[in-house]
Motif scaffolding. Structure first.
Motif, PDB file in Angstrom:
ATOM      1  N   ALA A   1      43.383  32.247 -20.417  1.00  0.00           N
ATOM      2  CA  ALA A   1      42.173  32.908 -19.964  1.00  0.00           C
ATOM      3  C   ALA A   1      42.547  34.103 -19.104  1.00  0.00           C
ATOM      4  CB  ALA A   1      41.307  31.935 -19.165  1.00  0.00           C
ATOM      5  N   LEU A   2      41.817  35.151 -19.255  1.00  0.00           N
ATOM      6  CA  LEU A   2      41.911  36.292 -18.350  1.00  0.00           C
ATOM      7  C   LEU A   2      40.910  36.026 -17.236  1.00  0.00           C
ATOM      8  CD1 LEU A   2      41.837  39.213 -20.945  1.00  0.00           C
ATOM      9  CD2 LEU A   2      43.829  38.151 -19.896  1.00  0.00           C
ATOM     10  N   ILE A   3      41.377  36.004 -16.013  1.00  0.00           N
ATOM     11  CA  ILE A   3      40.505  35.694 -14.884  1.00  0.00           C
ATOM     12  C   ILE A   3      40.439  36.878 -13.937  1.00  0.00           C
ATOM     13  CG2 ILE A   3      40.197  34.206 -12.875  1.00  0.00           C
ATOM     14  CD1 ILE A   3      41.438  31.956 -14.472  1.00  0.00           C
ATOM     15  N   ILE A   4      39.213  37.307 -13.685  1.00  0.00           N
ATOM     16  CA  ILE A   4      38.964  38.331 -12.672  1.00  0.00           C
ATOM     17  C   ILE A   4      38.418  37.578 -11.460  1.00  0.00           C
ATOM     18  CG2 ILE A   4      37.651  40.381 -12.058  1.00  0.00           C
ATOM     19  CD1 ILE A   4      37.445  40.965 -15.103  1.00  0.00           C
ATOM     20  N   PRO A   5      39.236  37.456 -10.429  1.00  0.00           N
ATOM     21  CA  PRO A   5      38.791  36.699  -9.254  1.00  0.00           C
ATOM     22  C   PRO A   5      37.628  37.376  -8.540  1.00  0.00           C
ATOM     23  CG  PRO A   5      41.169  37.094  -9.180  1.00  0.00           C
ATOM     24  CD  PRO A   5      40.609  37.944 -10.277  1.00  0.00           C
ATOM     25  N   ASN A   6      36.903  36.577  -7.793  1.00  0.00           N
ATOM     26  CA  ASN A   6      35.902  37.120  -6.879  1.00  0.00           C
ATOM     27  C   ASN A   6      36.696  37.634  -5.679  1.00  0.00           C
ATOM     28  OD1 ASN A   6      34.096  37.479  -4.761  1.00  0.00           O
ATOM     29  ND2 ASN A   6      32.739  35.862  -5.488  1.00  0.00           N
ATOM     30  N   PHE A   7      37.017  38.913  -5.680  1.00  0.00           N
ATOM     31  CA  PHE A   7      37.925  39.464  -4.690  1.00  0.00           C
ATOM     32  C   PHE A   7      37.386  39.363  -3.262  1.00  0.00           C
ATOM     33  CE2 PHE A   7      39.834  41.422  -8.473  1.00  0.00           C
ATOM     34  CZ  PHE A   7      41.144  41.022  -8.259  1.00  0.00           C
ATOM     35  N   ASP A   8      36.075  39.397  -3.085  1.00  0.00           N
ATOM     36  CA  ASP A   8      35.533  39.227  -1.735  1.00  0.00           C
ATOM     37  C   ASP A   8      35.901  37.851  -1.186  1.00  0.00           C
ATOM     38  OD1 ASP A   8      34.395  41.755  -1.767  1.00  0.00           O
ATOM     39  OD2 ASP A   8      32.455  41.027  -2.489  1.00  0.00           O
ATOM     40  N   LYS A   9      35.734  36.821  -2.006  1.00  0.00           N
ATOM     41  CA  LYS A   9      36.072  35.454  -1.582  1.00  0.00           C
ATOM     42  C   LYS A   9      37.576  35.289  -1.398  1.00  0.00           C
ATOM     43  CE  LYS A   9      32.004  33.470  -1.783  1.00  0.00           C
ATOM     44  NZ  LYS A   9      31.343  32.862  -0.665  1.00  0.00           N
ATOM     45  N   VAL A  10      38.360  35.850  -2.311  1.00  0.00           N
ATOM     46  CA  VAL A  10      39.818  35.714  -2.219  1.00  0.00           C
ATOM     47  C   VAL A  10      40.336  36.439  -0.977  1.00  0.00           C
ATOM     48  CG1 VAL A  10      42.019  36.247  -3.346  1.00  0.00           C
ATOM     49  CG2 VAL A  10      40.116  35.372  -4.706  1.00  0.00           C
ATOM     50  N   LYS A  11      39.781  37.601  -0.679  1.00  0.00           N
ATOM     51  CA  LYS A  11      40.195  38.331   0.532  1.00  0.00           C
ATOM     52  C   LYS A  11      39.871  37.521   1.781  1.00  0.00           C
ATOM     53  CE  LYS A  11      39.768  42.962  -1.386  1.00  0.00           C
ATOM     54  NZ  LYS A  11      38.972  44.196  -1.431  1.00  0.00           N
ATOM     55  N   GLU A  12      38.695  36.928   1.806  1.00  0.00           N
ATOM     56  CA  GLU A  12      38.301  36.098   2.945  1.00  0.00           C
ATOM     57  C   GLU A  12      39.272  34.914   3.094  1.00  0.00           C
ATOM     58  OE1 GLU A  12      34.613  33.121   3.887  1.00  0.00           O
ATOM     59  OE2 GLU A  12      34.133  35.046   2.939  1.00  0.00           O
ATOM     60  N   TRP A  13      39.574  34.249   1.970  1.00  0.00           N
ATOM     61  CA  TRP A  13      40.508  33.116   1.986  1.00  0.00           C
ATOM     62  C   TRP A  13      41.887  33.565   2.455  1.00  0.00           C
ATOM     63  CZ3 TRP A  13      45.067  32.021  -0.519  1.00  0.00           C
ATOM     64  CH2 TRP A  13      45.507  30.711  -0.431  1.00  0.00           C
ATOM     65  N   ALA A  14      42.341  34.714   1.962  1.00  0.00           N
ATOM     66  CA  ALA A  14      43.667  35.221   2.331  1.00  0.00           C
ATOM     67  C   ALA A  14      43.741  35.502   3.833  1.00  0.00           C
ATOM     68  CB  ALA A  14      43.991  36.481   1.525  1.00  0.00           C
TER      69      ALA A  14
END
Length: 95
Positions: A1-14
């Motif tokens: 699968a090609l996955i485009i993360p929810n970058f807002d959520k990933v940035k918050e998690w990071a």
């Protein structure tokens, strides 16, 4: 699968987990982020039949929208456009 993360959520998690990054590319290349997404895929796969499960995923830094041609005006994925744009990545997944 090609996955485009929810970058807002990933940035918050990071940020919460002390992961340093300058841009989205840094995030999708970070082993901890890759593991996070992989675990989400794994959890999702538990509720699917074996033929429905994602066997391998690749994170991509893109967005699906009408501006880049990946979505139609009715918000449906344009599979032919996506397949052509990511043909090398898709080939690598299946090889």
């Amino acid at each position: 699968a090609l996955i485009i993360p929810n970058f807002d959520k990933v940035k918050e998690w990071a940020r919460e987990n002390g992961i340093k990054f300058n841009n989205n590319d840094d995030l999708i290349k970070n082993p901890k982020v890759v593991e996070l997404i992989h675990n989400e895929v794994k959890n999702t796969n538990e509720n699917l039949a074996s033929y429905e499960q994602i066997k391998k995923e690749v994170l991509i830094n893109d967005s699906c929208d009408a501006a880049n041609g990946m979505l139609s005006q009715t918000l449906k994925l344009k599979r032919a456009v996506i397949t052509e744009k990511y043909k090398d990545t898709i080939t690598a997944i299946f090889s």
